[in-house]
Design a protein around this motif. Sequence first.
Motif, PDB file in Angstrom:
ATOM      1  N   LYS A  95       0.837  -1.193   0.000  1.00 54.68           N
ATOM      2  CA  LYS A  95       0.000   0.000   0.000  1.00 54.68           C
ATOM      3  C   LYS A  95       0.875   1.246   0.000  1.00 54.68           C
ATOM      4  N   PRO A  96       0.462   2.279  -0.731  1.00 50.55           N
ATOM      5  CA  PRO A  96       1.254   3.511  -0.744  1.00 50.55           C
ATOM      6  C   PRO A  96       1.286   4.170   0.632  1.00 50.55           C
ATOM      7  N   ARG A  97       2.474   4.582   1.057  1.00 51.78           N
ATOM      8  CA  ARG A  97       2.638   5.223   2.359  1.00 51.78           C
ATOM      9  C   ARG A  97       2.609   6.731   2.183  1.00 51.78           C
ATOM     10  N   SER A  98       1.422   7.265   2.113  1.00 55.83           N
ATOM     11  CA  SER A  98       1.249   8.714   1.973  1.00 55.83           C
ATOM     12  C   SER A  98      -0.126   9.080   2.488  1.00 55.83           C
ATOM     13  N   GLY A  99      -0.281  10.337   2.848  1.00 61.46           N
ATOM     14  CA  GLY A  99      -1.572  10.809   3.315  1.00 61.46           C
ATOM     15  C   GLY A  99      -1.854  10.404   4.746  1.00 61.46           C
ATOM     16  N   LEU A 100      -3.088   9.968   4.992  1.00 63.09           N
ATOM     17  CA  LEU A 100      -3.526   9.594   6.335  1.00 63.09           C
ATOM     18  C   LEU A 100      -3.207   8.137   6.631  1.00 63.09           C
ATOM     19  N   ARG A 101      -2.835   7.874   7.853  1.00 61.92           N
ATOM     20  CA  ARG A 101      -2.531   6.500   8.269  1.00 61.92           C
ATOM     21  C   ARG A 101      -3.823   5.688   8.432  1.00 61.92           C
ATOM     22  N   PRO A 102      -3.792   4.388   8.104  1.00 64.04           N
ATOM     23  CA  PRO A 102      -4.959   3.540   8.377  1.00 64.04           C
ATOM     24  C   PRO A 102      -5.119   3.323   9.882  1.00 64.04           C
ATOM     25  N   ILE A 103      -6.352   3.083  10.314  1.00 65.82           N
ATOM     26  CA  ILE A 103      -6.689   2.942  11.722  1.00 65.82           C
ATOM     27  C   ILE A 103      -7.110   1.500  12.003  1.00 65.82           C
ATOM     28  N   TYR A 104      -6.532   0.900  13.056  1.00 69.05           N
ATOM     29  CA  TYR A 104      -6.857  -0.457  13.472  1.00 69.05           C
ATOM     30  C   TYR A 104      -7.319  -0.415  14.925  1.00 69.05           C
ATOM     31  N   ILE A 105      -8.599  -0.736  15.127  1.00 69.95           N
ATOM     32  CA  ILE A 105      -9.249  -0.569  16.428  1.00 69.95           C
ATOM     33  C   ILE A 105      -9.318  -1.899  17.164  1.00 69.95           C
ATOM     34  N   ASP A 106      -8.916  -1.869  18.421  1.00 70.90           N
ATOM     35  CA  ASP A 106      -9.104  -3.010  19.318  1.00 70.90           C
ATOM     36  C   ASP A 106     -10.579  -3.010  19.721  1.00 70.90           C
ATOM     37  N   GLY A 107     -11.384  -3.767  18.961  1.00 69.11           N
ATOM     38  CA  GLY A 107     -12.830  -3.695  19.116  1.00 69.11           C
ATOM     39  C   GLY A 107     -13.317  -4.020  20.514  1.00 69.11           C
ATOM     40  N   SER A 108     -12.814  -5.079  21.111  1.00 71.39           N
ATOM     41  CA  SER A 108     -13.249  -5.470  22.458  1.00 71.39           C
ATOM     42  C   SER A 108     -12.883  -4.399  23.474  1.00 71.39           C
TER      43      SER A 108
END
Length: 254
Positions: A95-108
């Motif tokens: 994935k291109p590393r530019s712009g906004l970072r992706p978000i990974y949520i600890d759902g529990s």
Amino acid sequence: MASLWPARPSRSKRAHSRGSSMQRTSNKRKKPSESTAEKPLKKRNRRSKRQRTSKRAEHILSASKPAEEPEKSEYQKRLACLAKFGKNFYCASVKPRSGLRPIYIDGSNVAFSHGQNERFSVQGLQICIDYFRKRGHEVKAFVPHFRLRKGKTTDQKLLHQLVTKKLVIITPTLYIQNQRRSPYDDWYIIQSAAANGGIVVSSDSFADIVKWNPNLRPIVEEQRLVPTFVDDMIIFPVDPHGNRKNNLEQMLKF
């Protein structure tokens, strides 16, 4: 008495005959035949034909070879770099590393934080997802599979809708001898963030994961956001590292 031998020519005549013979031999050397003159040209033509055929063959071979993609070398570097984060995952694309970072949520973690550590609040999970989506981020929340069952959340229907929209990723749940066993879902969250340069949203310190793999320490310490719920309002710290220097806007961008 007449001599039986012919009279010997004089010296001047012999010199003249010798000169004429030498001139004839030199003329023969200077005027080669047409066959001998054509031979070098034929050789040169043969060489040029060989050169043309060899160049044509090289062109055909180069055209038949698949063109190397410029991204492939970059991917190989990324793949070698990702190996330090664990051997239990594989990235098929970069994935291109530019712009906004992706978000990974600890759902529990987020859902129980909104539910006052008493219930799995799907509404709190949706509030967190909506916050980052409205900012333009790619968002993924991780939830164990057994939470889809009736009575395991505050809103089963809403959770199914989030899964359908691909905003929630379901991690495995195993049932062995009538006992529920869920693989450690924190690995999915941390390794996804490590592979894609993303932000982890959780109040968990992930100390056990850092202990198992110290290479994941920068992800946990430098790319983790801790949410705070005030009723139905979610708040993130302006200075995520608490040093009054960095700010939230800088942290959420590459």
